[in-house]
Write a protein that holds these residues in place. Sequence first.
Motif, PDB file in Angstrom:
ATOM      1  N   PRO A 126     -18.267  -5.087  -4.709  1.00 53.25           N
ATOM      2  CA  PRO A 126     -18.640  -6.173  -3.809  1.00 53.25           C
ATOM      3  C   PRO A 126     -20.148  -5.757  -3.213  1.00 53.25           C
ATOM      4  CG  PRO A 126     -16.423  -5.665  -3.376  1.00 53.25           C
ATOM      5  CD  PRO A 126     -16.894  -4.383  -4.387  1.00 53.25           C
ATOM      6  N   ALA A 127     -20.709  -6.769  -2.881  1.00 48.18           N
ATOM      7  CA  ALA A 127     -22.146  -6.647  -2.221  1.00 48.18           C
ATOM      8  C   ALA A 127     -22.176  -5.696  -0.996  1.00 48.18           C
ATOM      9  CB  ALA A 127     -22.788  -7.808  -2.064  1.00 48.18           C
ATOM     10  N   SER A 128     -20.934  -5.932  -0.403  1.00 48.05           N
ATOM     11  CA  SER A 128     -20.803  -4.985   1.249  1.00 48.05           C
ATOM     12  C   SER A 128     -20.863  -3.582   0.817  1.00 48.05           C
ATOM     13  CB  SER A 128     -19.540  -5.384   1.804  1.00 48.05           C
ATOM     14  OG  SER A 128     -18.465  -5.262   0.979  1.00 48.05           O
ATOM     15  N   VAL A 129     -20.225  -3.209  -0.322  1.00 43.97           N
ATOM     16  CA  VAL A 129     -19.946  -1.864  -0.583  1.00 43.97           C
ATOM     17  C   VAL A 129     -21.274  -1.213  -0.942  1.00 43.97           C
ATOM     18  CG1 VAL A 129     -19.145  -0.150  -2.458  1.00 43.97           C
ATOM     19  CG2 VAL A 129     -17.522  -2.108  -1.376  1.00 43.97           C
ATOM     20  N   LYS A 130     -22.424  -1.858  -1.761  1.00 38.04           N
ATOM     21  CA  LYS A 130     -23.479  -1.446  -2.131  1.00 38.04           C
ATOM     22  C   LYS A 130     -24.283  -1.726  -0.978  1.00 38.04           C
ATOM     23  CE  LYS A 130     -23.615  -4.504  -5.411  1.00 38.04           C
ATOM     24  NZ  LYS A 130     -23.959  -4.958  -6.775  1.00 38.04           N
ATOM     25  N   ARG A 131     -24.590  -2.682  -0.287  1.00 34.63           N
ATOM     26  CA  ARG A 131     -25.420  -2.583   0.846  1.00 34.63           C
ATOM     27  C   ARG A 131     -25.200  -1.649   1.874  1.00 34.63           C
ATOM     28  NH1 ARG A 131     -28.991  -6.318  -0.634  1.00 34.63           N
ATOM     29  NH2 ARG A 131     -30.228  -6.163   1.150  1.00 34.63           N
ATOM     30  N   ALA A 132     -24.053  -1.190   1.938  1.00 30.74           N
ATOM     31  CA  ALA A 132     -23.715  -0.189   2.941  1.00 30.74           C
ATOM     32  C   ALA A 132     -24.395   1.249   2.843  1.00 30.74           C
ATOM     33  CB  ALA A 132     -22.083   0.366   3.005  1.00 30.74           C
ATOM     34  N   VAL A 133     -25.105   1.309   1.766  1.00 31.09           N
ATOM     35  CA  VAL A 133     -25.785   2.658   1.039  1.00 31.09           C
ATOM     36  C   VAL A 133     -27.074   2.313   0.907  1.00 31.09           C
ATOM     37  CG1 VAL A 133     -23.612   3.964   0.772  1.00 31.09           C
ATOM     38  CG2 VAL A 133     -24.589   2.463  -1.090  1.00 31.09           C
ATOM     39  N   PHE A 134     -27.828   0.845   1.430  1.00 35.62           N
ATOM     40  CA  PHE A 134     -29.065   0.491   1.016  1.00 35.62           C
ATOM     41  C   PHE A 134     -29.926   1.622   1.495  1.00 35.62           C
ATOM     42  CE2 PHE A 134     -32.558  -2.111   0.592  1.00 35.62           C
ATOM     43  CZ  PHE A 134     -32.157  -2.992  -0.538  1.00 35.62           C
ATOM     44  N   PRO A 177     -21.098   5.652  -1.671  1.00 33.30           N
ATOM     45  CA  PRO A 177     -20.391   4.299  -1.234  1.00 33.30           C
ATOM     46  C   PRO A 177     -19.127   4.940  -0.824  1.00 33.30           C
ATOM     47  CG  PRO A 177     -20.509   4.656  -3.472  1.00 33.30           C
ATOM     48  CD  PRO A 177     -21.498   5.734  -2.760  1.00 33.30           C
ATOM     49  N   ASP A 178     -18.164   4.082  -0.225  1.00 35.77           N
ATOM     50  CA  ASP A 178     -16.972   4.135   0.473  1.00 35.77           C
ATOM     51  C   ASP A 178     -16.060   4.639  -0.701  1.00 35.77           C
ATOM     52  OD1 ASP A 178     -14.443   4.141   1.454  1.00 35.77           O
ATOM     53  OD2 ASP A 178     -14.475   1.898   2.136  1.00 35.77           O
ATOM     54  N   LEU A 210     -14.602   3.362  -4.317  1.00 41.33           N
ATOM     55  CA  LEU A 210     -15.029   4.042  -5.576  1.00 41.33           C
ATOM     56  C   LEU A 210     -14.654   5.548  -5.570  1.00 41.33           C
ATOM     57  CD1 LEU A 210     -18.543   2.559  -5.738  1.00 41.33           C
ATOM     58  CD2 LEU A 210     -16.610   2.072  -7.495  1.00 41.33           C
ATOM     59  N   PRO A 211     -13.171   6.107  -5.815  1.00 43.93           N
ATOM     60  CA  PRO A 211     -12.883   7.083  -5.290  1.00 43.93           C
ATOM     61  C   PRO A 211     -13.251   8.293  -6.259  1.00 43.93           C
ATOM     62  CG  PRO A 211     -11.133   6.013  -6.346  1.00 43.93           C
ATOM     63  CD  PRO A 211     -12.282   5.047  -5.882  1.00 43.93           C
ATOM     64  N   ARG A 212     -13.635   8.094  -7.423  1.00 45.12           N
ATOM     65  CA  ARG A 212     -14.509   9.172  -8.495  1.00 45.12           C
ATOM     66  C   ARG A 212     -15.946   9.103  -8.596  1.00 45.12           C
ATOM     67  NH1 ARG A 212     -10.914   9.320 -13.667  1.00 45.12           N
ATOM     68  NH2 ARG A 212     -12.059  11.425 -13.798  1.00 45.12           N
ATOM     69  N   PHE A 213     -16.620   8.417  -7.968  1.00 44.74           N
ATOM     70  CA  PHE A 213     -17.847   8.034  -8.133  1.00 44.74           C
ATOM     71  C   PHE A 213     -18.728   9.334  -7.698  1.00 44.74           C
ATOM     72  CE2 PHE A 213     -22.202   6.656  -6.701  1.00 44.74           C
ATOM     73  CZ  PHE A 213     -22.318   5.732  -7.715  1.00 44.74           C
ATOM     74  N   ARG A 214     -18.572   9.658  -6.540  1.00 43.12           N
ATOM     75  CA  ARG A 214     -19.448  11.161  -6.198  1.00 43.12           C
ATOM     76  C   ARG A 214     -19.156  12.343  -6.973  1.00 43.12           C
ATOM     77  NH1 ARG A 214     -19.846  13.440   0.043  1.00 43.12           N
ATOM     78  NH2 ARG A 214     -21.151  15.382  -0.618  1.00 43.12           N
TER      79      ARG A 214
END
Length: 333
Positions: free
Chosen positions: A66-74, A116-117, A121-125
């Motif tokens: 969702p855009a909210s997830v991405k824009r939280a790390v703008f 991101p949260d 996205l639990p495996r992203f980092r």
Amino acid sequence: MASAPVIDVGPLLLDADADAAAVESAVAQVGAACREWGFFQAVGHGVPDALLARFNAQARAFFSAPASVKRAVFRSADNPRGYFDDELTKRRRDWKEGFDYGGPEGNPVDGENRWPDPDALPRFRETLTQYFDAMVGLASALTAAVARSLGLDPGALAGALGRRHASLLRLNHYPECPNPEGNLGVSPHKDVGMLTLLLQDDVGGLQVEHGGEWVDIPPIEGAYVVNVGDMMQVFSNDAICSPVHRVVPPREGSRYSAPFFYNPAHDTVCEPIASVADPKATVLYRPFTWAEFIGKRLAGNLEDLGEEVQIAHYRVQSAPGTQASELRSQQVC
């Protein structure tokens, strides 16, 4: 029409007992490709298929969030790492969105990593960190090969990088573009670091300027597109030139890519290596630090703050070709 060479770089990744002839052949191919094209495609690179699959899955998951997830790390002017959809290239907005991640140590020049949260996205980092480390190893081996192709010790360029290198991993998503003729995913430009290692999907769109024409760099499954950056041009005293390239956005569907920019440490003094050039040759660039250069470049990428800094701004006054026209965005090597 011919395109950039495809090179098996496997011999460059083996231990000291590797077949010397195979290593020398790979070095010669890398050197020729860098001089003639500034681009090549690397196969036999040893990055595990399982890691590539996880990485590609996480990149797509991020852009599908969702855009909210991405824009939280703008990203911002004081911290240019993170998500963006407003990048400027040559003072023109790109048709893409992206996410930038650097090494774990933050710095005042190019910021701190934003994640991101983890619930979203639990495996992203974890995946991006593993992939970043794999890119450092591959880029180091290829940089050593470029040094050897210039007649230098394999570690001659390592001092500009080392453990404190300021490398950057970027995720790119190019959405469907109804008018690709009137828009560009990325406008014509040159990369600024030492080497760029690009993982691209099967859509295509990357082009390099060669012989006065735009030449496609066709996708090859599992291959890395490698290109020379401005700092390699400076260190080699123009023996190797950074090529102009661009991205044409897809008319249908999406394109995904992930460039890894292998950059010097911030306190590295960037200047020609004396032993590269003929002793009687003119030293073409005055010394400057990577922090100075990239700080000015980031300002131009984030906002339209006037003329974008180029390595041509650092050419010595006595060097040929330093007229005002060469200080434009696409200087000729």
